[in-house]
Each structure stands twice: as structure tokens, then as C-alpha cells.
Design an enzyme around this catalytic site. Structure first.
Site, PDB file in Angstrom:
ATOM      1  N   ARG A 190       0.673  -1.383  -0.151  1.00 56.13           N
ATOM      2  CA  ARG A 190       0.155   0.101   0.116  1.00 56.13           C
ATOM      3  C   ARG A 190       0.881   1.266  -0.270  1.00 56.13           C
ATOM      4  O   ARG A 190       1.838   1.299   0.662  1.00 56.13           O
ATOM      5  CB  ARG A 190      -0.917  -0.103   1.353  1.00 56.13           C
ATOM      6  CG  ARG A 190      -2.340  -0.744   1.181  1.00 56.13           C
ATOM      7  CD  ARG A 190      -2.951  -0.331   0.011  1.00 56.13           C
ATOM      8  NE  ARG A 190      -4.318  -1.416  -0.031  1.00 56.13           N
ATOM      9  CZ  ARG A 190      -4.537  -2.323  -0.653  1.00 56.13           C
ATOM     10  NH1 ARG A 190      -3.510  -2.570  -1.651  1.00 56.13           N
ATOM     11  NH2 ARG A 190      -5.505  -3.054  -0.627  1.00 56.13           N
ATOM     12  N   GLU A 219      -2.982   7.904  -4.383  1.00 55.66           N
ATOM     13  CA  GLU A 219      -3.355   6.951  -5.370  1.00 55.66           C
ATOM     14  C   GLU A 219      -4.710   7.797  -5.963  1.00 55.66           C
ATOM     15  O   GLU A 219      -5.558   8.032  -5.042  1.00 55.66           O
ATOM     16  CB  GLU A 219      -3.632   5.613  -5.243  1.00 55.66           C
ATOM     17  CG  GLU A 219      -2.886   4.803  -6.311  1.00 55.66           C
ATOM     18  CD  GLU A 219      -2.918   3.301  -5.601  1.00 55.66           C
ATOM     19  OE1 GLU A 219      -2.110   2.893  -4.824  1.00 55.66           O
ATOM     20  OE2 GLU A 219      -3.941   2.506  -6.092  1.00 55.66           O
ATOM     21  N   HIS A 237      -0.889   0.330  -9.973  1.00 51.12           N
ATOM     22  CA  HIS A 237      -1.644  -0.579  -8.983  1.00 51.12           C
ATOM     23  C   HIS A 237      -2.331  -1.807 -10.016  1.00 51.12           C
ATOM     24  O   HIS A 237      -3.469  -2.185  -9.879  1.00 51.12           O
ATOM     25  CB  HIS A 237      -2.625  -0.092  -8.352  1.00 51.12           C
ATOM     26  CG  HIS A 237      -3.197  -0.805  -7.194  1.00 51.12           C
ATOM     27  ND1 HIS A 237      -3.498   0.045  -5.864  1.00 51.12           N
ATOM     28  CD2 HIS A 237      -3.231  -1.909  -6.591  1.00 51.12           C
ATOM     29  CE1 HIS A 237      -3.564  -0.821  -4.898  1.00 51.12           C
ATOM     30  NE2 HIS A 237      -3.552  -2.239  -5.285  1.00 51.12           N
TER      31      HIS A 237
END
Ligand code: GLV
Length: 273
Positions: A190, A219, A237
Site C-alpha cells: 500500500r 493514489e 496498481h
């Protein structure tokens, strides 16, 4: 059913009302979900561990090869039409054989990355909250190290821990300064596990040699200090982004919902702690 983009908290549960019985995320990470806020309302929370382990490990090795062998940089060079020719000292990178991989979080994904790295001839050290499952250290010839020692020793540091209050900015300016100037950082966990501004500064200063990132602190934004750098391999991602994996994730999430609605225990509830 939600994805990692939705914030699922008390306000979400209140808006959904008392009919809400389950929240099933199509993801293994559930840092976007305030689990106590839901469980205290009797809502079951489930996620999708296991089915994305190999896909995420694969992309980690992809980023590792990309950044150490300068694949993105090479592709950009070719596509730009820049003249080039084979030279003995042209675009030299870093090999992996005999290098040490430091895994932060030896869970299912961390172990799958370690297995792949062993096949590339890498040595494994790891750190984490829990001891490795029985037999794992032997299988991977992996040695436990406290985080500071792992950072100082590893040629590649790869993050596979969940995002929690404890791991937020685990890799900050101090951690980066502990790494070798020749070392690479990989993040397929993450974004906020890494202080992205500190990473951009560390790359600028030559504190570490490069990074491979699939996830970002804010993000879908990427820190501008990372975007222009050739020593950073970037992916949007894509860790679990294969047809088979996403199908398995969605199916497992649906099975979790169906089980709760039937009054059964879901196959993969989030762990209690
Ligand atoms: C993806 O990032 C996931 O947590 O499944």
C-alpha cells in the site's frame, strides 16, 4: 461488495442503514474499511486473501527486473527515437544473483515473492510482526532480522505488510537513510507504507539506487518527484490485475456475501486482530 477505493466507515454504515449485513471487499488489503465501526454494528467484513498471491508476487518480480535492468528506461529510449548502439558499457544495470532480498511481511505474498527470488539466486532475510510459519525459514533459507538490520543488509527491500497505524510511513527518511546507497525499494503493498516525499528526496540525494512502485501514497496521484526519474519503475496498481485473478477475487467476494446472507460463516472474513 466494495473495492479498495471506497472508504467504508461509520458514516457509510449509517447511510446504508440497519439492513447492512456484510461488506465484502474485492481485495486482500482492507485498510479502507473501519472494521470496528462495522463489527460493532453487527456487520460482517470479508476480504479475498490467497487468490491474488501469485499475481502480486509476479508483478513484484516484474518491477524488480524493470528497475534493476533499466527496462522502462530502455523502452523510453527506443520509443523516443534516440540513436543508440550496443556498447560494452551501454545501460548497465544490477544483477540479482547472490544479492539479498529483504522481505517486510512474510505472509502469503511475501513468501511467494521469496520463492521466486530464490529461483533468481537471491538470499532471503525477512522481518514482520509474526514469526514465519513452521518450515518456512528452512524452505526459503530465510533468516529473521529486526527491521533496521534488514534495511542495512538488503540489496532489495520489498514491502508486503498491510497498511495499519503501525506501518504508515514505515519507510520514512530515517529508514531510507539506513538502506545501502546501492539498494532498491519495492512497494506492491500500500502506498502510505512509504513516505513518498522522503523517497523522492532519497532518490535525488542518492541515498538509495532506485525503486519499483505499484502503489502510491495518494493514489491515483504519483509524487511529481518520482514521475520523471529513470531509476523508478512504475505500474498503476496492477498487482492482482489478471483476468483469472480478478475473476477469482470477485467470485470469492460474492461467496462471502452469499454465506453471510445464508447465516453462515463467510469463507474469508477479515482476521480478528
Ligand atoms: C490489492 O491491492 C488488494 O489489496 O487486493
Amino acid at each position: 461488495m466494495v473495492t479498495l477505493k471506497e472508504r467504508v466507515d461509520a458514516a457509510f454504515a449509517d447511510a446504508a442503514g440497519p439492513g447492512l449485513r456484510a461488506v465484502a471487499t474485492v481485495a486482500v488489503g482492507y485498510d479502507n474499511i473501519d472494521v470496528p465501526a462495522l463489527t460493532s454494528r453487527g456487520v460482517v467484513v470479508a476480504h479475498t486473501p490467497g487468490v491474488l498471491t501469485d499475481a502480486t508476487a509476479d508483478i513484484t518480480l516484474g518491477l524488480l527486473l524493470s528497475v534493476t535492468r533499466r527496462l522502462g528506461e530502455g523502452e523510453r529510449l527506443l520509443r523516443s527515437g534516440t540513436p543508440w548502439s550496443f556498447e560494452l558499457d551501454f545501460m548497465l544495470g544490477t544483477g540479482l544473483t547472490g544479492r539479498t532480498l529483504g522481505i517486510v511481511g512474510l505472509g502469503q505474498i511475501g513468501r511467494a515473492v521469496a520463492r521466486r527470488a530464490r529461483a533468481f539466486g537471491m538470499e532471503i532475510v525477512y522481518t514482520g510482526r509474526r514469526p514465519a510459519p513452521a518450515g518456512t525459514e528452512e524452505e526459503l533459507a530465510a533468516a529473521y532480522l529486526p527491521l533496521p538490520e534488514l534495511l542495512a543488509r538488503a540489496d532489495v527491500v520489498s514491502l508486503h505488510c498491510p497498511l495499519t497505524a503501525d506501518t504508515h510511513h514505515l519507510i520514512d527518511a530515517d529508514a531510507l537513510a539506513t538502506m545501502k546507497p546501492t539498494a532498491f525499494l519495492l512497494n506492491t503493498a500500500r502506498g502510505p507504507v512509504v513516505d513518498e516525499a522522503a523517497l523522492a528526496d532519497a532518490l535525488d540525494a542518492g541515498t538509495i539506487a532506485g525503486a519499483g512502485l505499484d502503489v502510491f501514497e495518494h493514489e491515483p496521484e504519483v509524487h511529481p518527484g518520482l514521475l520523471g526519474r529513470d531509476d523508478v519503475a512504475l505500474a498503476p496498481h496492477l498487482g492482482s490485475a489478471t483476468v483469472a485473478t480478478r475473476t477469482a477475487m470477485a467470485t470469492l467476494a460474492a461467496r462471502n456475501v452469499v454465506a453471510v446472507l445464508r447465516g453462515e460463516r463467510p469463507p474469508t472474513p477479515v482476521p480478528a486482530d
